[in-house]
Write a protein that holds these residues in place. Structure first.
Motif, short mmCIF file in Angstrom:
data_model
loop_
_atom_site.label_atom_id
_atom_site.label_comp_id
_atom_site.label_asym_id
_atom_site.label_seq_id
_atom_site.Cartn_x
_atom_site.Cartn_y
_atom_site.Cartn_z
N THR A 15 0.87 -1.19 0.00
CA THR A 15 0.00 0.00 0.00
C THR A 15 0.90 1.23 0.00
O THR A 15 2.13 1.12 0.18
N LEU A 16 0.29 2.40 -0.15
CA LEU A 16 1.11 3.63 -0.11
C LEU A 16 1.83 3.74 1.23
O LEU A 16 3.03 4.05 1.27
N ALA A 17 1.11 3.48 2.32
CA ALA A 17 1.74 3.61 3.64
C ALA A 17 2.91 2.63 3.78
O ALA A 17 3.98 2.99 4.31
N GLN A 18 2.73 1.43 3.28
CA GLN A 18 3.83 0.44 3.37
C GLN A 18 5.01 0.86 2.49
O GLN A 18 6.17 0.69 2.87
N GLY A 19 4.69 1.43 1.34
CA GLY A 19 5.75 1.89 0.44
C GLY A 19 6.54 3.04 1.06
O GLY A 19 7.77 3.08 0.97
N GLU A 20 5.82 3.97 1.68
CA GLU A 20 6.50 5.10 2.34
C GLU A 20 7.43 4.59 3.44
O GLU A 20 8.56 5.04 3.59
N GLN A 21 6.91 3.63 4.21
CA GLN A 21 7.72 3.06 5.30
C GLN A 21 8.99 2.41 4.74
O GLN A 21 10.09 2.58 5.28
N LEU A 22 8.81 1.68 3.65
CA LEU A 22 9.95 1.00 3.03
C LEU A 22 11.01 2.01 2.59
O LEU A 22 12.21 1.86 2.88
N VAL A 23 10.58 3.07 1.91
CA VAL A 23 11.54 4.08 1.44
C VAL A 23 12.20 4.76 2.64
O VAL A 23 13.42 4.97 2.66
N ASN A 24 11.41 5.09 3.64
CA ASN A 24 11.99 5.74 4.83
C ASN A 24 13.02 4.83 5.50
O ASN A 24 14.07 5.29 5.95
N ASP A 25 12.72 3.53 5.55
CA ASP A 25 13.68 2.60 6.15
C ASP A 25 14.96 2.49 5.31
O ASP A 25 16.06 2.37 5.85
N ILE A 26 14.79 2.54 3.99
CA ILE A 26 15.98 2.44 3.11
C ILE A 26 16.87 3.67 3.31
O ILE A 26 18.09 3.54 3.50
N VAL A 27 16.26 4.86 3.32
CA VAL A 27 17.10 6.05 3.47
C VAL A 27 17.68 6.13 4.89
O VAL A 27 18.81 6.57 5.08
N ALA A 28 16.91 5.65 5.87
CA ALA A 28 17.40 5.69 7.26
C ALA A 28 18.60 4.77 7.45
O ALA A 28 19.39 4.97 8.38
N ALA A 29 18.75 3.79 6.56
CA ALA A 29 19.88 2.87 6.69
C ALA A 29 21.20 3.60 6.40
O ALA A 29 22.28 3.10 6.74
N GLY A 30 21.10 4.78 5.76
CA GLY A 30 22.29 5.62 5.57
C GLY A 30 23.40 4.96 4.78
O GLY A 30 24.57 5.13 5.10
N ILE A 31 23.03 4.23 3.74
CA ILE A 31 24.05 3.52 2.96
C ILE A 31 24.96 4.53 2.25
O ILE A 31 24.49 5.50 1.66
N LYS A 32 26.23 4.30 2.37
CA LYS A 32 27.21 5.16 1.67
C LYS A 32 27.46 4.56 0.30
O LYS A 32 28.01 3.46 0.19
N LEU A 33 27.07 5.31 -0.72
CA LEU A 33 27.28 4.82 -2.08
C LEU A 33 28.61 5.35 -2.60
O LEU A 33 28.92 6.53 -2.43
N ALA A 34 29.37 4.47 -3.21
CA ALA A 34 30.63 4.90 -3.83
C ALA A 34 30.30 5.61 -5.13
O ALA A 34 29.17 5.54 -5.63
N GLU A 35 31.29 6.29 -5.70
CA GLU A 35 31.07 7.00 -6.96
C GLU A 35 30.62 6.01 -8.03
O GLU A 35 31.15 4.91 -8.15
N GLY A 36 29.58 6.40 -8.76
CA GLY A 36 29.10 5.53 -9.84
C GLY A 36 28.09 4.49 -9.38
O GLY A 36 27.57 3.73 -10.20
N GLN A 37 27.82 4.44 -8.09
CA GLN A 37 26.81 3.49 -7.60
C GLN A 37 25.46 4.20 -7.43
O GLN A 37 25.40 5.33 -6.96
N GLU A 38 24.40 3.50 -7.80
CA GLU A 38 23.05 4.07 -7.69
C GLU A 38 22.09 3.06 -7.09
O GLU A 38 22.21 1.85 -7.32
N VAL A 39 21.12 3.59 -6.36
CA VAL A 39 19.98 2.81 -5.89
C VAL A 39 18.75 3.32 -6.65
O VAL A 39 18.59 4.53 -6.81
N VAL A 40 17.92 2.40 -7.13
CA VAL A 40 16.71 2.79 -7.85
C VAL A 40 15.53 2.08 -7.19
O VAL A 40 15.62 0.90 -6.86
#
Ligand SMILES: O=C[C@H](O)COP(=O)(O)O
Length: 252
Positions: A15-40
């Motif tokens: 659902t939208l609420a579940q999707g928002e939670q998922l995105v918030n959890d992904i960004v909260a994980a604070g993953i450090k992306l190296a140059e040239g790396q992307e998350v989609v």
């Protein structure tokens, strides 16, 4: 240096609420992306605008749609055009997923039109290809995938190809728990890159990002991504669980 990408295809889940939670959890994980790396992240259409807002302060995280129309605009009830997607800030669009090919009869020729429309609107296609089990058993997977590439991509020029990402997804591995071995994935990715080099030149082929999709998960992503021609993954089931998805991103 070509881009490395982990893309999460939510398919018709959450659902939208579940999707928002998922995105918030992904960004909260604070993953450090190296140059040239992307998350989609590729949520269903109704959530695109919301997800765009949630990721806007996180460089390295991009938005994908799961499909677009093969016509520009007009009386096509229920369809969503590439121009509409661009107008809400979509960066990528998944095209030619095997589920669209199977359940919605998408043909290679129709996909060529979708690719052109996406590119014309500044959206990068993630073009999916891959063989069904009977083709793999007959050991004709290379010919099968070559035809998908030829009929949907070979009308492009090398400049346009720079904006294409290819995802190799053996159909027998999607959602089945059966993953291609790292060697099987590497063999097909190397084959795809060689075909692209023949048609578009070596430079275009070396710059092409080729993702693997099909039951990728935290336990196998590292081995898959370690192969020379595997530049990341298109993740289905495991992209719905923030901890699994972020663990896969960390395997890049
Ligand atoms: O788009 C993603 C692929 O279909 C893979 O799905 P899966 O990871 O659930 O096997």
């Amino acid at each position: 240096m070509r881009k490395k990408i982990v893309a999460g295809n939510w398919k018709m889940n959450l659902t939208l609420a579940q999707g928002e939670q998922l995105v918030n959890d992904i960004v909260a994980a604070g993953i450090k992306l190296a140059e040239g790396q992307e998350v989609v992240v590729a949520p269903p259409f109704p959530y695109l605008i919301k997800v765009k807002q949630l990721i806007r302060n996180y460089p390295g995280i991009y938005l994908a749609a799961q499909n677009c129309a093969s016509e520009k605009s007009g009386a096509y009830t229920g369809e969503v055009s590439a121009e509409m997607l661009a107008s809400v800030g979509v960066d990528y669009v998944i095209l030619g997923h095997s589920e669209r090919r199977e359940y919605f009869s998408e043909s290679n020729a129709q996909l060529a039109k979708k690719i052109d429309l996406a590119l014309a609107n500044g959206i990068k296609p993630i073009f999916c290809c891959g063989e069904p089990l009977e083709v793999r058993k007959a050991e004709t997977q290379n010919e099968y995938v070559a035809r998908q590439l030829e009929e949907s991509l070979y009308h492009l020029d090398a400049a346009a190809l720079k904006n294409i990402v290819i995802a190799y997804e053996p159909i027998w591995a999607i959602g089945t728990g059966l993953t291609a071995s790292a060697q099987q994935a590497q063999d097909m990715h190397a084959f795809i890159r060689a075909r692209i080099a023949e048609k578009f030149g070596r430079e275009a082929a070396l710059g092409l990002t080729i993702l693997y999709g099909g039951s990728a998960k935290p336990s196998n992503a590292g081995e898959l991504f370690a192969s020379a021609d595997v530049d990341g993954g298109l993740i289905g089931g495991a992209s719905l669980v923030a901890a699994d998805f972020t663990a896969i991103v960390k395997s890049l």
